[in-house]
Enzyme design. Structure first.
Site, short mmCIF file in Angstrom:
data_model
loop_
_atom_site.label_atom_id
_atom_site.label_comp_id
_atom_site.label_asym_id
_atom_site.label_seq_id
_atom_site.Cartn_x
_atom_site.Cartn_y
_atom_site.Cartn_z
N GLY A 112 0.77 -1.23 0.00
CA GLY A 112 0.00 0.00 0.00
C GLY A 112 0.81 1.29 0.00
O GLY A 112 2.04 1.29 0.14
N GLU A 113 0.09 2.39 -0.11
CA GLU A 113 0.69 3.72 -0.19
C GLU A 113 1.45 4.05 1.10
O GLU A 113 0.93 3.91 2.21
CB GLU A 113 -0.39 4.78 -0.42
CG GLU A 113 0.17 6.18 -0.57
CD GLU A 113 -0.90 7.25 -0.68
OE1 GLU A 113 -0.72 8.19 -1.48
OE2 GLU A 113 -1.92 7.16 0.03
N THR A 114 2.69 4.49 0.95
CA THR A 114 3.61 4.84 2.05
C THR A 114 3.54 3.83 3.20
O THR A 114 3.67 4.22 4.36
CB THR A 114 3.38 6.28 2.57
OG1 THR A 114 2.06 6.43 3.08
CG2 THR A 114 3.64 7.29 1.49
#
Length: 316
Positions: A44-46
């Site tokens: 996932g994102e960051t």
């Protein structure tokens, strides 16, 4: 022809804002995906070292606030430095298992002075080489308090078996021109990364699949109140208004006809692998191909600047 590909969702929670511990958790998920026969695993994102969930619950927009400065300093310290080799062990693991990786990182960019964080999506190939680093073009809403705006350098696609894979961060997936820039490079497997919310993935995943008649893998993180470590700076402040489930996941995979291969996974950690077939893309492109026979380049033209933006160009 190698038309098949095994792709894996790794929906996991970070050891929030702890880089080394989160790397260990990412490596365990890569190992699990590899045992399932995955050619590609996505995070996932960051996810590394975590999304800035504290902003909403702590008054993140207070200017020159010492509490916000302390949390940000911790976030900056735990952010990923590619130049310093922070991802070396992940790259070696990818090479050892011959598995490609899409990984969302909070990147402390050395080529921009080293003290600004970018929301970056990295592609690591099966040889363990980082082939692209895409910095989010426009951070969304409160994200602008902690992330800088990226550039077009990472709007790249990569060959993987007979597939062409590309990816975007979170609400970039709503940007028609960003999507078009990848479509026109031959993308037929799209990776959309999110911090963790099924409301974001349940409609858009299928829309993108239908728009370019391709496979779309949306992968989200997971974030629970219990994932905040008591040693975090301003722990009491963060916990005061934090919801029990800040990120509920929603990772899923859609086919080129918009049908679900993996329906959104909500509220739990999971590593899930699915087999995809390039022939399904070919079937759906028969009646619609937005960068091919259904394109009108005499009417529409898109220019993309893929130069990495830097403050200074040194000539020694």
């Amino acid at each position: 022809m190698n038309d098949s590909l095994n792709i894996a969702i790794a929906q996991i929670a970070p050891v929030w804002l702890n880089k080394l511990a989160t790397i260990q958790k990412i490596e365990a998920a890569i190992e699990e995906a590899a045992t399932q026969g995955a050619d590609l695993v996505c995070f996932g994102e960051t996810l590394l070292p975590g999304y800035p969930f504290w902003l909403e619950s702590t008054g993140g927009a207070r200017f020159n606030d010492p509490e916000q400065k302390q949390i940000f300093a911790h976030y900056l310290r735990e952010a990923v430095s590619i130049e310093n080799g922070d991802l070396g062990s992940i790259c070696q693991l990818a090479k050892g298992h011959r598995i490609a990786v899409y990984l969302g990182c909070a990147e402390r960019a050395g080529d921009r002075g080293g003290h600004t964080i970018y929301c970056s999506l990295l592609y690591i190939d099966k040889e363990g080489v980082i082939q692209s680093v895409h910095r989010k073009l426009m951070p969304t809403y409160e994200e602008r308090l902690v992330w800088g705006s990226g550039d077009g350098h990472g709007l790249q696609v990569h060959s993987l078996n007979n597939f062409v894979v590309g990816g975007l961060n979170c609400w970039e997936n709503w940007m028609p021109l960003a999507r078009s820039a990848l479509y026109a490079q031959g993308e037929n497997l799209h990776v959309a990364v999110w911090p963790g919310n099924a409301n974001n993935t349940i409609d858009l995943t299928r829309h993108i699949a239908l728009e370019n008649r391709m496979y779309v893998l949306s992968v989200s993180g997971l974030m629970r109140k219990d994932d905040v470590d008591a040693d975090m700076p301003q722990y009491s402040l963060i916990m005061q208004n934090a919801s029990e489930l800040m990120g509920d996941g929603g990772s899923c995979i859609a086919a080129p006809d918009g049908s679900w291969i993996v329906e959104p996974i909500v509220g739990r950690e999971a590593v899930v692998t699915a087999a995809i077939d390039m022939d399904e893309v070919r079937r759906e492109r028969q009646n619609f191909d937005p960068s091919g026979h259904y394109c009108r380049p005499d009417v529409f033209e898109l220019t993309v600047n893929r130069q990495r933006q830097t403050v200074v160009k040194l000539k020694d």
